[in-house]
Design an enzyme around this catalytic site. Structure first.
Site: not given
Ligand code: TRP
Ligand code: ZN
Length: 849
Positions: A122, A254, A256-258, A290-291, A294, A313
């Protein structure tokens, strides 16, 4: 990474991609400097899309081979991707590319962190892995094969096969490429499990580097709590057999919600009582939630395009704040969120970076992962819920999940579920997504023949690109107290839609005292000339905890403002009213700790600027010090005794009860240190068996200037722990006297452990420098120059983190001509660098505009 003529992308230019993807097959042959990525994709013409040339994104890829339906082809390559002729019907695309994860310092795409492979896709990182329509509205099921000697090889979905040197994964849920993830390395897991509401057993794992196993228990506990909460409150069940979390040291944000494979900055997941503060535990709990949340708000329902980022978000931040409120204290959480909103979102919305919650154009989408999209986006959802009520909100959310599961959606889709469930016209409400800037709300009142009238006026100052503003829908929560302090009208939500509007309360026997904007019911600046005695009355009697806190904060801001502009002494009437709250042992210690914290210097600079006064950082520092000194002196008789009531004699627990006591104890210790020169702090430091107490004491010692020995012993004790050493780097720059801050930061950049390519370490030093308000704004401009030097240096390696750090300059126009000129010079110096990244180019251009 380098792009000399950045292009602007517009929301209004959206068009659908010309093909859909039935299935995506990926094979990775891992190697640090020459990883091969093979893709096989089945494309089908998209009947809903306009005619268009076939284009796949791809950046910094070395093409090895490309074929369509088994026949080798030679596409036309550019820096952005490739085009080629394709059959008119369905076809199979195959490609092989080579990439070099070991050389990837941008931490986007496939990269290496401490010998471990990991990805961050992302927003637009997948195009650095292979050629693909890298846009969130193209969703596909992924099958992934990973080949390599690494003992652990992970991807999204469920594991389907593994053996000597390979592992295969299949994700049955169609997803956009930004949710793809791969991790491989020498990792160990902390296992767990969860049984979902329909009785399915899910395997849970937190994967870490060997040595970090002891720091996973809290993350696992938080994950299980999040899974249970989302079932209970939103009816959302997890949808795979396995859920993996991986901790990575080098990470831009912080977490990432993969899908099924969340990747976390190690600072956002690893915790132990000895190495993490209460605040760290709370943050980890919130980020894990949060993650995880998502999975439904982001993954099952994703965004049509990146302009809709707040769709996932804003909603997910709103959900994680509801979760924290349920796990801890809703009042304390709300106050904390408003402090954060004012500290991070208000300056953004009121400065050159101001943009709507749903932006309409960008050059680099990474620059729009902002407090406005996230936190104001969550505020907008809170207002919507307040306006329609809890039941309608729940119904609308059910409809959202039912109607849009598996889709890539827009804010229009989101608002339509509310319109359809409530019959309400949300046309005006939608302005919250389109109009930037913070509305100002002013109020006057009158009382006649038992009728009390509140007259409100709203207006929003111009922001970049938006000179004229329209009235917003404002939910204004109001309660009325009688002169004895009893509540005579409980919280009522007034719905303001006009530029000026009056609301009447009838049948009152005496003029009431109003409590306005309870719970901070709308993200506005409230301008009201309230007499100080009325604020003290609210501080003593308001039933709304937020407004009780706000009354004191207002008095605090007024006090500091008078101290710097008129040289007055601290407001003792306020201090005495505050004392009664702080010493009221019936109140939550966490709430009292918040009450005890005076307005910050940055907050005061914002306040003065809003009053038309140019803030002087040195004067603000001096006034803050004088105020804290006055608090310590005035309260010297009871500080130590009250601190004694904050002692915890039970095994460490990061929950609300104990952490509230430690927060109050810490705030009291900081005042006590002014009286005893650091004796109590040293004693606490020596006896501490958890990081909250140890770091709290160290902060007091640094502030007292009695720091050298404790700082040295702390470094010696923790030199092997990266996350604790980040605290050591940050604390001394943030807490040191401002005249020494730049020199200290500069000295730390020469420390052997200043690994500046690690975003956590870079931010530890320079984030802390920016937080030392008078230190960063040192008159000679050395703070600005030092930061600019390092931003220029970091941009060559990591544009994303550099661009984010540029926002510390967003308030530059507030200050005096000298400082303004110095900041402008530094911004122009950055802007003039040849080869500056697109990310930083966009940021400094907006800052200078
Ligand atoms: N989608 C992630 C979140 O809100 C945040 C995110 C967006 C992110 N781009 C990123 C995290 C790049 C790490 C690196 O939790
Ligand atoms: Zn998020």
């Amino acid at each position: 990474m380098k792009d000399t003529s950045p292009q602007t992308i517009y929301l209004s230019d959206y068009t659908a991609f010309g093909w859909t993807i039935a299935e995506m097959h990926l094979t990775f042959r891992l190697s640090p400097s020459a990883t091969r990525v093979l893709s096989r994709i089945r494309f089908e013409p998209n009947p809903d899309a306009p005619q268009q040339p076939f284009f796949l994104h791809g950046e910094e890829l070395k093409p090895i081979r490309a074929a369509i339906d088994g026949t080798e082809i030679t596409p036309e390559y550019s820096a952005q991707g490739l085009t080629c002729a394709v059959p008119s019907g369905a076809f199979t695309w195959e490609a092989e590319v080579e990439i070099a994860p070991a050389e990837n310092t941008a931490l986007e795409g496939l990269y290496m962190s401490n010998g471990m492979y990991c990805t961050q896709c992302e927003a637009e990182g997948f195009r650095k892995i292979t050629f693909y329509p890298d846009r969130p509205d193209v969703m596909a099921t992924f099958t992934v094969r990973i080949e390599g000697d690494e003992p652990v090889k992970l991807s999204n979905g469920n594991p389907t096969a593994s053996g000597e040197g390979f592992a295969e994964w299949h994700d049955p849920w169609p997803k956009p490429a930004y949710l793809f993830a791969l991790v491989a390395g020498d990792l160990v897991n902390h296992p767990g499990s969860f049984t979902t509401m329909s009785g399915k057993e899910v395997e849970l794992n937190i994967w870490v580097r060997p040595g970090d196993e002891g720091k996973c228990a809290w993350g696992m506990e938080s994950l299980i709590a999040s899974m249970a909460w989302d079932e209970k409150v939103y009816g959302r069940e997890y949808d795979l057999d396995i859920f993996n979390i991986v901790a990575v040291d080098d990470f831009n944000m912080g977490a990432m919600e993969n899908k099924g494979l969340n990747v976390f900055n190690s600072s956002a997941v690893l915790a132990s009582p000895e190495t993490s503060t209460d605040a760290n535990f709370e943050r980890i709990e919130a980020i894990i939630a949060h993650e995880y949340f998502h999975n439904w708000t982001g993954n099952r329902i994703t965004c049509r395009d990146w302009f809709q980022l707040c769709l996932k978000e804003g909603l997910t931040v709103f959900r994680d704040s509801q979760f924290t409120s349920d796990m801890r204290s809703p009042e304390v959480k709300r106050i904390g969120d408003v402090i954060d909103l004012r500290a991070r979102q208000f300056p953004e919305d009121q400065g050159p970076l101001s943009h709507p919650v749903r932006p309409e154009s960008f050059q680099e989408i990474n620059n729009f992962y902002t407090a406005t999209v996230y936190e104001k986006g969550a505020e907008v959802i809170g207002m919507l819920k307040r306006l329609v009520g809890d039941d309608a909100y729940a119904k609308a959310l059910d409809l959202y999940f039912e109607r849009h599961d598996g889709q890539a959606c827009t804010i229009e889709d989101w608002l339509a579920v509310f319109q359809d469930t409530t019959g309400r016209d949300l046309t005006q409400f939608k302005r919250w997504y389109a109009q930037s800037g913070t509305p100002h709300l002013s109020v006057s009142e009158s009382f006649e023949n038992g009728t009390y009238t509140l007259d409100f006026t709203q207006s929003t100052p111009p922001t970049p690109g938006q000179p004229d503003k329209l009235p917003q829908v404002l939910p204004i929560a109001v309660g009325l107290l009688n002169p004895n302090g009893d509540e005579i009208v409980p919280t009522t939500v007034l719905e303001m839609t006009e530029a000026t509007q009056s609301f009447r309360f009838e049948g009152l026997s005496a003029r009431p005292v109003p409590s306005i904007l309870r719970g901070f019911s709308a993200p506005v600046v409230l301008d009201r000339d309230t007499p100080p005695e009325e604020k003290r009355f609210l501080l003593a009697h308001d039933t709304d905890a937020f407004n009780r806190w706000e009354a004191s904060r207002d008095l605090g801001r007024a006090c500091l403002s008078a101290m710097v502009t008129q040289g007055t002494a601290p407001d003792t009437a306020w201090l005495d009213a505050l004392e009664r709250v702080i010493r009221d042992e019936a109140l939550d210690p966490a709430f009292r700790a918040l009450m005890l914290a005076p307005p910050t210097q940055a907050e005061m600079a914002q306040q003065l600027h809003a009053q038309g006064i140019t803030p002087d950082p040195d004067a603000l520092y001096a006034a803050s010090e004088a105020l804290r000194e006055a608090m310590a002196q005035r309260w010297s008789g009871w500080l130590a005794d009250l601190r004694a009531t904050c002692a915890v004699d039970a095994p460490y627990d990061p929950g609300a009860a104990q952490s509230g006591k430690r927060a109050l104890g810490g705030a009291l210790l900081s005042l006590l240190t002014r009286l005893d020169g650091g004796a109590a702090a040293q004693a606490q430091y020596d006896a501490a068996d958890n990081m909250t107490l140890q770091l709290g004491a160290l902060g007091c010692l640094v502030q007292a200037g009695a720091d050298t020995a404790a700082l040295a012993s702390f470094a010696k004790q923790w030199q092997g722990d990266r996350l604790v050493m980040d605290k050591w780097f940050a604390l001394q720059v943030a807490a040191i006297a401002p005249d020494a801050a730049v020199a200290r930061a500069e000295a730390l950049t020469r420390h052997p452990d200043f690994d500046w390519k690690n975003p956590n370490r870079f931010r530890a030093v320079f984030g802390a420098l920016a937080m030392n308000h008078a230190g960063f704004h040192t008159k000679d401009g050395s703070g600005y120059a030092l930061l600019a030097d390092w931003l220029i240096k970091l941009d060559e390696k990591n544009p994303q983190t550099t661009a984010r750090m540029c926002s510390v300059f967003q308030t530059w126009k507030r200050y005096d001509a000298d400082r303004r000129a110095q900041m402008q010079t530094q911004l122009e110096r950055i802007a003039a660098r040849p080869g500056l990244s697109r990310d930083v180019t966009e940021m400094v251009t907006r800052l200078l505009s």
